[in-house]
Motif scaffolding. Sequence first.
Motif, PDB file in Angstrom:
ATOM      1  N   SER A   1      67.788  87.991  67.214  1.00 11.23           N
ATOM      2  CA  SER A   1      66.685  87.135  66.786  1.00 11.23           C
ATOM      3  C   SER A   1      67.181  85.907  66.048  1.00 11.23           C
ATOM      4  O   SER A   1      68.217  85.935  65.387  1.00 11.23           O
ATOM      5  N   ALA A   2      66.409  84.829  66.165  1.00 11.73           N
ATOM      6  CA  ALA A   2      66.707  83.602  65.425  1.00 11.73           C
ATOM      7  C   ALA A   2      66.346  83.821  63.961  1.00 11.73           C
ATOM      8  O   ALA A   2      65.277  84.342  63.640  1.00 11.73           O
ATOM      9  N   LEU A   3      67.252  83.433  63.082  1.00 17.99           N
ATOM     10  CA  LEU A   3      67.012  83.567  61.645  1.00 17.99           C
ATOM     11  C   LEU A   3      66.343  82.322  61.081  1.00 17.99           C
ATOM     12  O   LEU A   3      65.462  82.417  60.237  1.00 17.99           O
ATOM     13  N   VAL A   4      66.789  81.162  61.544  1.00 13.86           N
ATOM     14  CA  VAL A   4      66.249  79.903  61.059  1.00 13.86           C
ATOM     15  C   VAL A   4      66.527  78.819  62.102  1.00 13.86           C
ATOM     16  O   VAL A   4      67.518  78.879  62.816  1.00 13.86           O
ATOM     17  N   THR A   5      65.603  77.855  62.185  1.00 17.05           N
ATOM     18  CA  THR A   5      65.724  76.759  63.148  1.00 17.05           C
ATOM     19  C   THR A   5      65.386  75.453  62.453  1.00 17.05           C
ATOM     20  O   THR A   5      64.503  75.397  61.601  1.00 17.05           O
ATOM     21  N   TRP A   6      66.108  74.392  62.822  1.00 17.21           N
ATOM     22  CA  TRP A   6      65.818  73.042  62.326  1.00 17.21           C
ATOM     23  C   TRP A   6      65.509  72.166  63.521  1.00 17.21           C
ATOM     24  O   TRP A   6      66.269  72.212  64.485  1.00 17.21           O
ATOM     25  N   PRO A   7      64.487  71.357  63.529  1.00 12.38           N
ATOM     26  CA  PRO A   7      63.431  71.390  62.506  1.00 12.38           C
ATOM     27  C   PRO A   7      62.600  72.661  62.617  1.00 12.38           C
ATOM     28  O   PRO A   7      62.580  73.311  63.663  1.00 12.38           O
ATOM     29  N   ASP A   8      61.949  72.967  61.513  1.00 16.53           N
ATOM     30  CA  ASP A   8      61.136  74.177  61.444  1.00 16.53           C
ATOM     31  C   ASP A   8      60.087  74.142  62.544  1.00 16.53           C
ATOM     32  O   ASP A   8      59.467  73.106  62.790  1.00 16.53           O
ATOM     33  N   GLU A   9      59.891  75.241  63.230  1.00 18.25           N
ATOM     34  CA  GLU A   9      58.942  75.301  64.340  1.00 18.25           C
ATOM     35  C   GLU A   9      57.500  75.452  63.899  1.00 18.25           C
ATOM     36  O   GLU A   9      56.611  75.509  64.735  1.00 18.25           O
ATOM     37  N   ALA A  10      57.251  75.508  62.622  1.00 15.91           N
ATOM     38  CA  ALA A  10      55.884  75.734  62.118  1.00 15.91           C
ATOM     39  C   ALA A  10      54.948  74.605  62.429  1.00 15.91           C
ATOM     40  O   ALA A  10      55.222  73.556  62.799  1.00 15.91           O
TER      41      ALA A  10
ATOM     42  N   SER B   1      69.353  64.313  61.587  1.00 14.03           N
ATOM     43  CA  SER B   1      68.610  63.096  61.922  1.00 14.03           C
ATOM     44  C   SER B   1      68.851  62.619  63.358  1.00 14.03           C
ATOM     45  O   SER B   1      68.290  61.610  63.773  1.00 14.03           O
ATOM     46  N   MET B   2      69.654  63.361  64.122  1.00 13.09           N
ATOM     47  CA  MET B   2      69.878  62.996  65.525  1.00 13.09           C
ATOM     48  C   MET B   2      68.564  63.121  66.292  1.00 13.09           C
ATOM     49  O   MET B   2      67.739  63.987  65.990  1.00 13.09           O
ATOM     50  N   PRO B   3      68.366  62.282  67.309  1.00 20.42           N
ATOM     51  CA  PRO B   3      67.123  62.401  68.090  1.00 20.42           C
ATOM     52  C   PRO B   3      67.091  63.715  68.877  1.00 20.42           C
ATOM     53  O   PRO B   3      68.102  64.152  69.421  1.00 20.42           O
ATOM     54  N   ASP B   4      65.904  64.315  68.904  1.00 21.32           N
ATOM     55  CA  ASP B   4      65.674  65.556  69.655  1.00 21.32           C
ATOM     56  C   ASP B   4      66.642  66.678  69.302  1.00 21.32           C
ATOM     57  O   ASP B   4      67.019  67.476  70.158  1.00 21.32           O
ATOM     58  N   VAL B   5      67.058  66.747  68.043  1.00 20.05           N
ATOM     59  CA  VAL B   5      68.019  67.771  67.625  1.00 20.05           C
ATOM     60  C   VAL B   5      67.329  69.111  67.392  1.00 20.05           C
ATOM     61  O   VAL B   5      66.149  69.156  67.001  1.00 20.05           O
ATOM     62  N   ARG B   6      68.044  70.169  67.670  1.00 17.87           N
ATOM     63  CA  ARG B   6      67.606  71.513  67.328  1.00 17.87           C
ATOM     64  C   ARG B   6      68.839  72.277  66.886  1.00 17.87           C
ATOM     65  O   ARG B   6      69.851  72.320  67.597  1.00 17.87           O
ATOM     66  N   ILE B   7      68.778  72.851  65.689  1.00 20.22           N
ATOM     67  CA  ILE B   7      69.874  73.645  65.136  1.00 20.22           C
ATOM     68  C   ILE B   7      69.312  75.040  64.891  1.00 20.22           C
ATOM     69  O   ILE B   7      68.293  75.186  64.213  1.00 20.22           O
ATOM     70  N   THR B   8      69.962  76.045  65.453  1.00 24.59           N
ATOM     71  CA  THR B   8      69.443  77.410  65.369  1.00 24.59           C
ATOM     72  C   THR B   8      70.541  78.363  64.933  1.00 24.59           C
ATOM     73  O   THR B   8      71.649  78.334  65.478  1.00 24.59           O
ATOM     74  N   LEU B   9      70.220  79.190  63.957  1.00 24.51           N
ATOM     75  CA  LEU B   9      71.110  80.258  63.511  1.00 24.51           C
ATOM     76  C   LEU B   9      70.518  81.577  63.997  1.00 24.51           C
ATOM     77  O   LEU B   9      69.377  81.915  63.664  1.00 24.51           O
ATOM     78  N   THR B  10      71.292  82.298  64.805  1.00 24.34           N
ATOM     79  CA  THR B  10      70.838  83.542  65.418  1.00 24.34           C
ATOM     80  C   THR B  10      71.691  84.712  64.945  1.00 24.34           C
ATOM     81  O   THR B  10      72.904  84.586  64.830  1.00 24.34           O
ATOM     82  N   ASP B  11      71.037  85.821  64.677  1.00 25.82           N
ATOM     83  CA  ASP B  11      71.734  87.071  64.398  1.00 25.82           C
ATOM     84  C   ASP B  11      71.886  87.780  65.737  1.00 25.82           C
ATOM     85  O   ASP B  11      70.922  88.333  66.271  1.00 25.82           O
ATOM     86  N   GLU B  12      73.066  87.721  66.318  1.00 27.69           N
ATOM     87  CA  GLU B  12      73.302  88.287  67.637  1.00 27.69           C
ATOM     88  C   GLU B  12      73.169  89.799  67.642  1.00 27.69           C
ATOM     89  O   GLU B  12      72.797  90.383  68.665  1.00 27.69           O
ATOM     90  N   GLN B  13      73.426  90.454  66.532  1.00 24.05           N
ATOM     91  CA  GLN B  13      73.298  91.917  66.456  1.00 24.05           C
ATOM     92  C   GLN B  13      71.824  92.323  66.511  1.00 24.05           C
ATOM     93  O   GLN B  13      71.472  93.309  67.143  1.00 24.05           O
ATOM     94  N   GLN B  14      70.976  91.555  65.853  1.00 20.14           N
ATOM     95  CA  GLN B  14      69.543  91.847  65.847  1.00 20.14           C
ATOM     96  C   GLN B  14      68.827  91.203  67.038  1.00 20.14           C
ATOM     97  O   GLN B  14      67.708  91.578  67.365  1.00 20.14           O
TER      98      GLN B  14
END
Length: 68
Positions: free
Chosen positions: A59-68, A44-57
Amino acid sequence: MSTVHPERYHLTLTTAGRPVAHGWWGSSTVADRKFASWVGEYGSMPDVRITLTDEQQGSALVTWPDEA
């Protein structure tokens, strides 16, 4: 036997484009759990972005908020 890469899964937290926190885990299960925890704690923080990345691959696995 598979090799565990202790820094494979990289979790980053930014707000207003500035890095606030990050962490690395070798287990996707632990990294997924941390991602969910950070969304609950910091989502709920303003302008927050949380990203989980697979460094071996590389690529980003998931991002909050969803970029869709």
